[in-house]
Design a protein around this motif. Sequence first.
Motif, PDB file in Angstrom:
ATOM      1  N   ILE A  46      -5.947 -35.475  -6.564  1.00  0.00           N
ATOM      2  CA  ILE A  46      -4.926 -36.294  -5.918  1.00  0.00           C
ATOM      3  C   ILE A  46      -3.592 -36.092  -6.622  1.00  0.00           C
ATOM      4  O   ILE A  46      -2.424 -36.265  -5.965  1.00  0.00           O
ATOM      5  CB  ILE A  46      -4.906 -37.812  -5.889  1.00  0.00           C
ATOM      6  CG1 ILE A  46      -5.040 -38.445  -7.095  1.00  0.00           C
ATOM      7  CG2 ILE A  46      -6.189 -38.017  -5.067  1.00  0.00           C
ATOM      8  CD1 ILE A  46      -5.047 -40.119  -7.128  1.00  0.00           C
ATOM      9  N   SER A  47      -3.573 -35.445  -7.984  1.00  0.00           N
ATOM     10  CA  SER A  47      -2.239 -35.143  -8.441  1.00  0.00           C
ATOM     11  C   SER A  47      -2.126 -33.879  -9.436  1.00  0.00           C
ATOM     12  O   SER A  47      -1.803 -33.935 -10.422  1.00  0.00           O
ATOM     13  CB  SER A  47      -1.886 -36.553  -9.330  1.00  0.00           C
ATOM     14  OG  SER A  47      -3.261 -36.535 -10.156  1.00  0.00           O
ATOM     15  N   ALA A  48      -2.915 -32.887  -8.963  1.00  0.00           N
ATOM     16  CA  ALA A  48      -2.958 -31.656  -9.970  1.00  0.00           C
ATOM     17  C   ALA A  48      -1.855 -30.918 -10.329  1.00  0.00           C
ATOM     18  O   ALA A  48      -1.293 -30.972 -11.321  1.00  0.00           O
ATOM     19  CB  ALA A  48      -3.630 -30.564  -9.016  1.00  0.00           C
ATOM     20  N   ARG A  49      -0.704 -31.052  -9.292  1.00  0.00           N
ATOM     21  CA  ARG A  49       0.539 -30.537  -9.613  1.00  0.00           C
ATOM     22  C   ARG A  49       1.375 -31.297 -10.338  1.00  0.00           C
ATOM     23  O   ARG A  49       2.074 -30.818 -11.125  1.00  0.00           O
ATOM     24  CB  ARG A  49       1.351 -30.187  -8.061  1.00  0.00           C
ATOM     25  CG  ARG A  49       2.926 -29.613  -8.315  1.00  0.00           C
ATOM     26  CD  ARG A  49       3.399 -29.839  -7.017  1.00  0.00           C
ATOM     27  NE  ARG A  49       4.845 -29.132  -7.193  1.00  0.00           N
ATOM     28  CZ  ARG A  49       5.754 -30.155  -7.246  1.00  0.00           C
ATOM     29  NH1 ARG A  49       5.599 -31.180  -7.068  1.00  0.00           N
ATOM     30  NH2 ARG A  49       6.961 -29.738  -7.293  1.00  0.00           N
ATOM     31  N   ASP A  50       1.311 -32.658 -10.428  1.00  0.00           N
ATOM     32  CA  ASP A  50       1.911 -33.430 -11.048  1.00  0.00           C
ATOM     33  C   ASP A  50       1.400 -33.526 -12.579  1.00  0.00           C
ATOM     34  O   ASP A  50       2.073 -33.286 -13.527  1.00  0.00           O
ATOM     35  CB  ASP A  50       1.847 -35.075 -10.568  1.00  0.00           C
ATOM     36  CG  ASP A  50       2.540 -35.004  -9.173  1.00  0.00           C
ATOM     37  OD1 ASP A  50       3.485 -34.851  -9.169  1.00  0.00           O
ATOM     38  OD2 ASP A  50       1.887 -35.956  -8.298  1.00  0.00           O
ATOM     39  N   GLN A  51       0.215 -33.458 -12.715  1.00  0.00           N
ATOM     40  CA  GLN A  51      -0.473 -33.148 -13.902  1.00  0.00           C
ATOM     41  C   GLN A  51       0.103 -32.058 -14.629  1.00  0.00           C
ATOM     42  O   GLN A  51       0.273 -31.926 -16.082  1.00  0.00           O
ATOM     43  CB  GLN A  51      -1.874 -33.190 -13.923  1.00  0.00           C
ATOM     44  CG  GLN A  51      -2.662 -34.425 -13.319  1.00  0.00           C
ATOM     45  CD  GLN A  51      -2.285 -35.880 -14.100  1.00  0.00           C
ATOM     46  OE1 GLN A  51      -2.171 -35.478 -14.998  1.00  0.00           O
ATOM     47  NE2 GLN A  51      -2.312 -36.914 -13.478  1.00  0.00           N
ATOM     48  N   VAL A  52       0.173 -30.949 -14.086  1.00  0.00           N
ATOM     49  CA  VAL A  52       0.587 -29.473 -14.688  1.00  0.00           C
ATOM     50  C   VAL A  52       2.057 -29.742 -15.160  1.00  0.00           C
ATOM     51  O   VAL A  52       2.329 -29.318 -16.237  1.00  0.00           O
ATOM     52  CB  VAL A  52       0.515 -28.521 -13.762  1.00  0.00           C
ATOM     53  CG1 VAL A  52       1.201 -27.333 -14.134  1.00  0.00           C
ATOM     54  CG2 VAL A  52      -1.157 -28.158 -13.285  1.00  0.00           C
ATOM     55  N   LEU A  53       2.982 -30.231 -14.259  1.00  0.00           N
ATOM     56  CA  LEU A  53       4.219 -30.576 -14.779  1.00  0.00           C
ATOM     57  C   LEU A  53       4.397 -31.580 -15.766  1.00  0.00           C
ATOM     58  O   LEU A  53       5.276 -31.326 -17.024  1.00  0.00           O
ATOM     59  CB  LEU A  53       4.941 -30.901 -13.556  1.00  0.00           C
ATOM     60  CG  LEU A  53       5.491 -29.881 -12.372  1.00  0.00           C
ATOM     61  CD1 LEU A  53       6.066 -30.787 -11.099  1.00  0.00           C
ATOM     62  CD2 LEU A  53       6.007 -28.761 -12.992  1.00  0.00           C
TER      63      LEU A  53
ATOM     64  N   GLY B 127      -1.110 -40.593 -17.476  1.00  0.00           N
ATOM     65  CA  GLY B 127      -1.020 -39.815 -18.787  1.00  0.00           C
ATOM     66  C   GLY B 127      -2.620 -39.069 -18.919  1.00  0.00           C
ATOM     67  O   GLY B 127      -2.804 -38.753 -20.199  1.00  0.00           O
ATOM     68  N   SER B 128      -3.470 -38.851 -17.984  1.00  0.00           N
ATOM     69  CA  SER B 128      -4.704 -38.277 -18.304  1.00  0.00           C
ATOM     70  C   SER B 128      -4.796 -37.066 -18.700  1.00  0.00           C
ATOM     71  O   SER B 128      -5.509 -36.420 -19.646  1.00  0.00           O
ATOM     72  CB  SER B 128      -5.499 -38.353 -16.910  1.00  0.00           C
ATOM     73  OG  SER B 128      -4.765 -37.702 -15.790  1.00  0.00           O
ATOM     74  N   PHE B 129      -3.698 -36.185 -18.501  1.00  0.00           N
ATOM     75  CA  PHE B 129      -3.735 -34.886 -19.069  1.00  0.00           C
ATOM     76  C   PHE B 129      -2.481 -34.673 -19.818  1.00  0.00           C
ATOM     77  O   PHE B 129      -2.913 -34.150 -21.074  1.00  0.00           O
ATOM     78  CB  PHE B 129      -3.501 -33.670 -17.805  1.00  0.00           C
ATOM     79  CG  PHE B 129      -4.650 -33.419 -16.882  1.00  0.00           C
ATOM     80  CD1 PHE B 129      -5.501 -32.519 -17.307  1.00  0.00           C
ATOM     81  CD2 PHE B 129      -4.844 -34.437 -15.917  1.00  0.00           C
ATOM     82  CE1 PHE B 129      -6.618 -32.109 -16.449  1.00  0.00           C
ATOM     83  CE2 PHE B 129      -6.131 -34.170 -15.090  1.00  0.00           C
ATOM     84  CZ  PHE B 129      -6.773 -32.929 -15.345  1.00  0.00           C
ATOM     85  N   ALA B 130      -1.417 -35.244 -19.727  1.00  0.00           N
ATOM     86  CA  ALA B 130      -0.273 -34.981 -20.607  1.00  0.00           C
ATOM     87  C   ALA B 130      -0.335 -35.883 -21.900  1.00  0.00           C
ATOM     88  O   ALA B 130       0.252 -35.355 -22.740  1.00  0.00           O
ATOM     89  CB  ALA B 130       0.954 -35.488 -19.868  1.00  0.00           C
ATOM     90  N   GLU B 131      -0.953 -37.191 -21.821  1.00  0.00           N
ATOM     91  CA  GLU B 131      -1.048 -37.621 -23.022  1.00  0.00           C
ATOM     92  C   GLU B 131      -1.779 -36.882 -24.249  1.00  0.00           C
ATOM     93  O   GLU B 131      -1.301 -36.913 -25.270  1.00  0.00           O
ATOM     94  CB  GLU B 131      -1.869 -39.301 -22.901  1.00  0.00           C
ATOM     95  CG  GLU B 131      -1.667 -40.166 -24.013  1.00  0.00           C
ATOM     96  CD  GLU B 131      -0.312 -40.642 -23.975  1.00  0.00           C
ATOM     97  OE1 GLU B 131       0.213 -41.419 -24.911  1.00  0.00           O
ATOM     98  OE2 GLU B 131       0.413 -40.634 -22.953  1.00  0.00           O
TER      99      GLU B 131
END
Length: 310
Positions: free
Chosen positions: A16-23, A133-137
Amino acid sequence: MKKSVVRDLYRYIWKISARDQVLLSIMSVGVFLLELAPLELQRRIVNGAVAHHPYRSIAILCGVYLAVSLVHGGLKLVTNVYRGSVGEKTNRHLRMHLAPAAEPDAKGPEGDAGVRISIVLSETEAVGGFAGGSFAEPVLNAGILLSVFGYMLYVQPWMALVALLMLSPQLLFIPALQESINRRTERRIETLRALSNDIVDEAAGNGTASTHHTYRRRIGFVYLLNVQIFIRKFGINFLMNLLYSLGVIGILAVGGWLMLQDRTDAGTIVAFISGLNKMNVPWRDLMNWFRDLTNAGTKYRLIADQLGKA
């Protein structure tokens, strides 16, 4: 927590948020790279003052420090707001597309309206809060830890070793305490769901003296679980603060001895104390991220089990 639970949670977040997680991950890289500049600037400013360099050079360094702080703070602000919006988008998706999947006329406690109320109003918050924050954190905080420690190791290996000794013991006690918290969190969720059913039954006029007694007993059990969670949660904070204080003392002790041997300078000691704080904060945030991961994973599994959305 089982790896399959983490995999399912991350698969859902990515869907549901792949693009957001990359950015968010790219922005996090920029944030942690800017964390290094203040350490070197602090070291140069202090050493310049001790060596009686012209004040103009010190003022220029202070100006650069201010500019870096503004850029760093602005990027961090944008990242945090963006991350929060991604979390809220996840909450919205769960509430709109998952909760209605439960059949309204299902029988038994697992299909009752009380359970659906508990899911929609409270349980989705943990999953959504983690999703932002699952990826970015981990990218941000692991990046800060590695880059700051690499800088410290390059400048003064012995004092860097003190910082490493400060972090290492936490790898032993934190996972065990967190697993204990997770077990109590799951039991708390199950008890709160049962409480929701009791409230719905009471509102529908189906409550009995036995139901009221059970309701009171469950409230007491939730209180006991919360107290046990608080003891372990704040126990972790106490141990982390204690080890941080020991790390500062160790840097002052080792740095003072090295300075007496003309093997380091005052600016390096100041930079290392600041660097230790810069390592302590992301380390604490990583521990919080791990705690949020296990909490969100537990709740996502319970939601998936309830709604048939594994």
